[in-house]
Motif scaffolding. Structure first.
Motif, PDB file in Angstrom:
ATOM      1  N   HIS A  12       0.834  -1.207   0.000  1.00 30.47           N
ATOM      2  CA  HIS A  12       0.000   0.000   0.000  1.00 30.47           C
ATOM      3  C   HIS A  12       0.868   1.256   0.000  1.00 30.47           C
ATOM      4  CE1 HIS A  12      -3.185   2.817   0.905  1.00 30.47           C
ATOM      5  NE2 HIS A  12      -2.468   3.251   1.940  1.00 30.47           N
ATOM      6  N   TRP A  13       1.902   1.283   0.823  1.00 30.84           N
ATOM      7  CA  TRP A  13       2.808   2.430   0.859  1.00 30.84           C
ATOM      8  C   TRP A  13       3.459   2.642  -0.499  1.00 30.84           C
ATOM      9  CZ3 TRP A  13       5.724   1.240   6.067  1.00 30.84           C
ATOM     10  CH2 TRP A  13       4.892   1.540   7.136  1.00 30.84           C
ATOM     11  N   THR A  16       1.007   4.117  -2.891  1.00 29.33           N
ATOM     12  CA  THR A  16       0.595   5.461  -2.503  1.00 29.33           C
ATOM     13  C   THR A  16       1.717   6.487  -2.609  1.00 29.33           C
ATOM     14  OG1 THR A  16      -0.970   4.471  -0.950  1.00 29.33           O
ATOM     15  CG2 THR A  16      -0.466   6.796  -0.637  1.00 29.33           C
ATOM     16  N   TYR A  17       2.913   6.123  -2.205  1.00 29.91           N
ATOM     17  CA  TYR A  17       3.964   7.120  -2.036  1.00 29.91           C
ATOM     18  C   TYR A  17       5.098   7.064  -3.064  1.00 29.91           C
ATOM     19  CZ  TYR A  17       1.611   7.679   2.408  1.00 29.91           C
ATOM     20  OH  TYR A  17       0.666   7.897   3.365  1.00 29.91           O
TER      21      TYR A  17
END
Length: 67
Positions: A12-13, A16-17
């Motif tokens: 997820h990180w 997202t990033y």
């Protein structure tokens, strides 16, 4: 205390990033050495990069500083 996020959190990180493109910052002198390998690449000078609103979004700038 050791904190280890699970693989789904790390994924997820990353989604997202981490920017969806790769960014390489070269000096003008070095550009001629690699220009033949820059197919399908956007090449712009520093002023154009920082003046382009798509590259100055808070999330993208933070990601570039972090990574």
């Amino acid at each position: 205390m050791k904190i280890e996020p699970c693989s789904s959190i790390l994924a997820h990180w990353a989604r997202t990033y981490v920017p969806h493109r790769d960014y390489f910052f070269l000096k003008k002198d070095n550009l001629s050495r690699v220009s033949s390998q820059l197919t399908k690449t956007i090449v712009m000078d520093r002023k154009s990069f920082f003046n382009d609103p798509s590259y100055t979004q808070v999330g993208l700038t933070s990601a570039l500083e972090t990574w």
